[in-house]
Scaffold this motif. Sequence first.
Motif, PDB file in Angstrom:
ATOM      1  N   LEU A  46     -40.283   9.445  -7.602  1.00 29.48           N
ATOM      2  CA  LEU A  46     -41.259   9.017  -6.589  1.00 29.48           C
ATOM      3  C   LEU A  46     -40.503   8.356  -5.460  1.00 29.48           C
ATOM      4  N   ASP A  47     -40.919   8.597  -4.225  1.00 28.51           N
ATOM      5  CA  ASP A  47     -40.283   7.992  -3.056  1.00 28.51           C
ATOM      6  C   ASP A  47     -41.365   7.814  -1.990  1.00 28.51           C
ATOM      7  N   LEU A  48     -41.887   6.580  -1.863  1.00 33.42           N
ATOM      8  CA  LEU A  48     -42.998   6.323  -0.944  1.00 33.42           C
ATOM      9  C   LEU A  48     -42.730   5.112  -0.066  1.00 33.42           C
ATOM     10  N   TRP A  62     -48.691 -15.361  -1.706  1.00 28.23           N
ATOM     11  CA  TRP A  62     -47.907 -14.132  -1.639  1.00 28.23           C
ATOM     12  C   TRP A  62     -46.951 -14.223  -0.459  1.00 28.23           C
ATOM     13  N   LYS A  63     -45.694 -13.806  -0.673  1.00 27.31           N
ATOM     14  CA  LYS A  63     -44.693 -13.780   0.393  1.00 27.31           C
ATOM     15  C   LYS A  63     -44.152 -12.368   0.514  1.00 27.31           C
ATOM     16  N   GLU A  64     -43.993 -11.914   1.745  1.00 27.17           N
ATOM     17  CA  GLU A  64     -43.473 -10.565   1.963  1.00 27.17           C
ATOM     18  C   GLU A  64     -42.028 -10.494   1.496  1.00 27.17           C
ATOM     19  N   ARG A  65     -41.718  -9.465   0.715  1.00 25.56           N
ATOM     20  CA  ARG A  65     -40.363  -9.277   0.179  1.00 25.56           C
ATOM     21  C   ARG A  65     -39.598  -8.224   0.978  1.00 25.56           C
ATOM     22  N   GLY A  66     -40.312  -7.235   1.516  1.00 21.12           N
ATOM     23  CA  GLY A  66     -39.643  -6.221   2.312  1.00 21.12           C
ATOM     24  C   GLY A  66     -40.516  -5.020   2.604  1.00 21.12           C
ATOM     25  N   VAL A  67     -40.094  -4.262   3.618  1.00 21.47           N
ATOM     26  CA  VAL A  67     -40.756  -3.017   3.992  1.00 21.47           C
ATOM     27  C   VAL A  67     -39.725  -1.910   3.848  1.00 21.47           C
ATOM     28  N   GLY A  68     -40.085  -0.848   3.147  1.00 16.41           N
ATOM     29  CA  GLY A  68     -39.141   0.249   2.944  1.00 16.41           C
ATOM     30  C   GLY A  68     -39.718   1.287   2.005  1.00 16.41           C
ATOM     31  N   ASN A  69     -38.829   2.066   1.397  1.00 20.88           N
ATOM     32  CA  ASN A  69     -39.265   3.092   0.450  1.00 20.88           C
ATOM     33  C   ASN A  69     -39.074   2.598  -0.972  1.00 20.88           C
ATOM     34  N   VAL A  70     -40.140   2.675  -1.749  1.00 21.69           N
ATOM     35  CA  VAL A  70     -40.059   2.336  -3.168  1.00 21.69           C
ATOM     36  C   VAL A  70     -39.764   3.633  -3.916  1.00 21.69           C
ATOM     37  N   LYS A  71     -38.825   3.558  -4.852  1.00 22.05           N
ATOM     38  CA  LYS A  71     -38.436   4.752  -5.613  1.00 22.05           C
ATOM     39  C   LYS A  71     -38.558   4.486  -7.104  1.00 22.05           C
ATOM     40  N   LEU A  72     -38.996   5.501  -7.818  1.00 18.63           N
ATOM     41  CA  LEU A  72     -38.902   5.509  -9.273  1.00 18.63           C
ATOM     42  C   LEU A  72     -37.758   6.461  -9.598  1.00 18.63           C
ATOM     43  N   LYS A  80     -34.023   6.374 -18.987  1.00 25.12           N
ATOM     44  CA  LYS A  80     -34.713   5.154 -18.544  1.00 25.12           C
ATOM     45  C   LYS A  80     -35.150   5.299 -17.091  1.00 25.12           C
ATOM     46  N   VAL A  81     -36.317   4.740 -16.790  1.00 24.10           N
ATOM     47  CA  VAL A  81     -36.868   4.790 -15.438  1.00 24.10           C
ATOM     48  C   VAL A  81     -36.845   3.378 -14.861  1.00 24.10           C
ATOM     49  N   ARG A  82     -36.398   3.280 -13.612  1.00 27.05           N
ATOM     50  CA  ARG A  82     -36.419   1.976 -12.964  1.00 27.05           C
ATOM     51  C   ARG A  82     -37.045   2.095 -11.587  1.00 27.05           C
ATOM     52  N   LEU A  83     -37.592   0.984 -11.124  1.00 26.55           N
ATOM     53  CA  LEU A  83     -38.178   0.892  -9.802  1.00 26.55           C
ATOM     54  C   LEU A  83     -37.146   0.222  -8.902  1.00 26.55           C
ATOM     55  N   VAL A  84     -36.833   0.858  -7.778  1.00 26.57           N
ATOM     56  CA  VAL A  84     -35.884   0.305  -6.809  1.00 26.57           C
ATOM     57  C   VAL A  84     -36.520   0.389  -5.436  1.00 26.57           C
ATOM     58  N   MET A  85     -36.421  -0.706  -4.708  1.00 23.64           N
ATOM     59  CA  MET A  85     -36.899  -0.708  -3.325  1.00 23.64           C
ATOM     60  C   MET A  85     -35.865  -1.390  -2.452  1.00 23.64           C
ATOM     61  N   ARG A  86     -35.543  -0.741  -1.329  1.00 26.18           N
ATOM     62  CA  ARG A  86     -34.600  -1.296  -0.356  1.00 26.18           C
ATOM     63  C   ARG A  86     -35.328  -1.503   0.970  1.00 26.18           C
ATOM     64  N   GLN A  87     -34.932  -2.565   1.685  1.00 22.24           N
ATOM     65  CA  GLN A  87     -35.513  -2.815   3.000  1.00 22.24           C
ATOM     66  C   GLN A  87     -35.052  -1.746   3.972  1.00 22.24           C
ATOM     67  N   ASN A  88     -35.918  -1.364   4.891  1.00 23.30           N
ATOM     68  CA  ASN A  88     -35.667  -0.252   5.808  1.00 23.30           C
ATOM     69  C   ASN A  88     -34.317  -0.277   6.506  1.00 23.30           C
ATOM     70  N   LYS A  89     -34.052  -1.250   7.338  1.00 21.57           N
ATOM     71  CA  LYS A  89     -32.861  -1.207   8.181  1.00 21.57           C
ATOM     72  C   LYS A  89     -31.612  -1.749   7.508  1.00 21.57           C
ATOM     73  N   THR A  90     -31.762  -2.785   6.712  1.00 22.75           N
ATOM     74  CA  THR A  90     -30.591  -3.418   6.097  1.00 22.75           C
ATOM     75  C   THR A  90     -30.206  -2.779   4.770  1.00 22.75           C
ATOM     76  N   LEU A  91     -31.115  -2.038   4.155  1.00 17.98           N
ATOM     77  CA  LEU A  91     -30.946  -1.417   2.832  1.00 17.98           C
ATOM     78  C   LEU A  91     -30.713  -2.448   1.731  1.00 17.98           C
ATOM     79  N   LYS A  92     -31.049  -3.708   2.001  1.00 20.73           N
ATOM     80  CA  LYS A  92     -30.944  -4.763   0.992  1.00 20.73           C
ATOM     81  C   LYS A  92     -31.993  -4.487  -0.092  1.00 20.73           C
ATOM     82  N   ILE A  93     -31.574  -4.641  -1.346  1.00 21.40           N
ATOM     83  CA  ILE A  93     -32.490  -4.408  -2.468  1.00 21.40           C
ATOM     84  C   ILE A  93     -33.503  -5.549  -2.536  1.00 21.40           C
TER      85      ILE A  93
END
Length: 141
Positions: A46-48, A62-72, A80-93
Motif C-alpha cells: 500500500l502506498d497512499l 493530537w499533534k501533527e506528526r507529518g505529511v507524506g506517503n504511508v506504506k505497508l 512480516k508487514v510494517r507500516l512506514v511513513m516518511r515526511q514529504n520533503k525531508t523524508l524523515k521517518i
Amino acid sequence: ASKRPEEEEEEDSKAEEEDTGAQVAPIVKLQEIVVTTGEENEDVLLDLKSKLYRYDQEGKQWKERGVGNVKLLKHQKSGKVRLVMRQNKTLKICANHLVLPTLKIQEHHGSDKSCVWHAADFADGELKEETFAIRFASLES
C-alpha cells in the motif's frame, strides 16, 4: 553614426557566443553515494498520501506528526508487514512499526477519512507506545 537597437542586440549575442578557449575546472568534486532506505528487501502492499497525527498524553491533544506517503511493506523472506511513513520533503521517518494481528484500526469519530490505532513505534530510534491517527485525502483511500 549611432547603431540601431537590433544591431546592438546582434553584437551582444555574438559576444556571448564567442568561445574564449578557457578551461574551467570544477571547484568541488562530488562522489556518487549509494543510499539505502532499508526497504530494499520489502514489497509495497500500500502506498497512499496522508497526514499523520500522534496523541500527546501530557497535553491531551493530537499533534501533527507529518505529511507524506504511508506504506505497508512486506518483507520478502520473513513475511512480516510494517507500516512506514516518511515526511514529504525531508523524508524523515514519522512512523515505523510492525503490523501485528493484534493491531486494531478504528474509524476516528467524526471523520470517515480518518483512522486511529495504537502501536509500539520505532520512528524516533527507540521503541515506545504511541496512539496514531491518519487522515487520507479521499474516502476511496
